[in-house]
Scaffold this active site. Structure first.
Site, PDB file in Angstrom:
ATOM      1  N   SER A   1      60.818  27.089  19.841  1.00 43.40           N
ATOM      2  CA  SER A   1      62.365  26.764  19.113  1.00 43.40           C
ATOM      3  C   SER A   1      62.343  25.420  20.476  1.00 43.40           C
ATOM      4  O   SER A   1      62.625  25.160  21.310  1.00 43.40           O
ATOM      5  CB  SER A   1      62.897  28.239  20.102  1.00 43.40           C
ATOM      6  OG  SER A   1      64.130  28.316  19.808  1.00 43.40           O
TER       7      SER A   1
ATOM      8  N   TYR B   1      64.469  33.324  27.260  1.00 44.80           N
ATOM      9  CA  TYR B   1      63.916  33.172  26.295  1.00 44.80           C
ATOM     10  C   TYR B   1      63.836  31.973  25.780  1.00 44.80           C
ATOM     11  O   TYR B   1      62.507  31.001  25.517  1.00 44.80           O
ATOM     12  CB  TYR B   1      64.391  33.241  24.899  1.00 44.80           C
ATOM     13  CG  TYR B   1      64.091  32.693  23.200  1.00 44.80           C
ATOM     14  CD1 TYR B   1      63.432  34.065  22.760  1.00 44.80           C
ATOM     15  CD2 TYR B   1      64.605  31.597  22.920  1.00 44.80           C
ATOM     16  CE1 TYR B   1      62.991  33.727  21.709  1.00 44.80           C
ATOM     17  CE2 TYR B   1      64.387  31.979  21.304  1.00 44.80           C
ATOM     18  CZ  TYR B   1      63.682  32.743  20.492  1.00 44.80           C
ATOM     19  OH  TYR B   1      63.510  31.431  19.918  1.00 44.80           O
TER      20      TYR B   1
END
Ligand code: NDP
Length: 248
Positions: A143, A157
């Site tokens: 990501s 995350y």
């Protein structure tokens, strides 16, 4: 070479688009899911309509015995895997670090990092030319959060995705002589359900103004890059990253 792909978390979002495109390109497809069987079954049915073999396998990628069973099922039902997409991932409710307990951090790292690690291990065991395999390609779904850190929202995350980037770099070099390429994609804001689990269902539309292209991305736009990295057109690419984030 037989083209057989396992897509973790293949029943929804980016994973589902990846399964569909892989089927269009002639891959036999294993659609892995954790909880949502009906979604995975629907994706497998679409793959079959594209004329390829497709199966669904329930497995929590954070659980070692599940991952071993996933790969053994594919060995038995489709054949030796030649492509892996480590797509399964979770995002938890947005919050600051003071509110993150060990259980949450373990869940986030379990699905994102441990899952990718274990699936890479099983894939390498089968693909490595040093172990009698025919080679293969792996794509990890990271990501842009790994690069920006996601302060105040989900640094857990972002840190997990950073670990996936380092896993990609290290493993790519470790197995480069064994016929295995390992790369990663780093999506930005993509229209999927994951933002609802972060507590912000309409997030992409709210934040797209911060994207230079002024729009969110579609799962198909990520799947296209994944399929390119799996293809022979990417034969000299390993340990590399493609950001799919509209310039962010
Ligand atoms: P979705 O929430 O739409 O889909 C997530 C998928 O992962 C589901 O199919 C889910 O299975 C599966 N999954 C979650 N945990 C596990 C587990 N432990 N074992 C097996 N499967 C699991 O999310 P996206 O499509 O958006 O996310 C796909 C990947 O893309 C993730 O790694 C995410 O971090 C990454 N990403 C997404 C971005 C975005 O904006 N959407 C941006 C950057 C990265 P089930 O349906 O059975 O629950």
């Amino acid at each position: 070479m037989n083209r057989i792909v396992i897509v973790t978390g293949g029943g929804r979002g980016i994973g589902a688009s990846t399964c569909r495109l892989a089927a269009e390109r002639g891959f036999a497809v294993c659609v892995n899911y954790r909880a949502n069987q009906s979604a995975a079954d629907a994706v497998a049915a679409e793959c079959k309509r594209a004329g390829v073999r497709a199966i669904t396998v329930q497995a929590d990628v954070a659980v070692e015995a599940d991952v071993v069973r996933l790969f053994e099922t594919v060995d038995r039902e489709l054949g030796r895997v030649t492509a892996l997409v480590n797509n399964a991932g979770i995002l938890e409710q947005q919050t600051r670090v003071e509110h993150m307990d060990a259980a949450r951090i373990a869940r986030v790292f379990g699905a994102n990092v441990t899952g990718s690690f274990l699936c890479c291990r099983e894939a390498v065991r089968r693909m490595s030319t040093a172990r009698g395999g025919a080679g293969g390609a792996i794509v990890n779904v990271s990501s842009v959060a790994a690069r920006v850190g996601s302060p105040g929202e989900y640094v857990d995350y972002a840190a997990a995705k950073g670990a996936i980037d380092t896993l990609t770099l290290g493993l790519a070099k470790e197995v480069a002589e064994e016929g295995i390429r390992i790369n990663a994609v780093r999506p930005g804001f993509i229209y999927t359900d994951i933002h609802a689990s972060g507590g912000e269902p309409g997030r992409v539309d709210r934040v797209k103004q911060f994207v230079p292209m002024k729009r969110g991305g579609q799962p198909e736009e990520v799947a296209a890059a994944i399929l390119w990295l799996l293809s022979d057109e990417a034969s000299y690419a390993t340990g590399t990253f493609i950001d799919l984030a509209g310039g962010r």
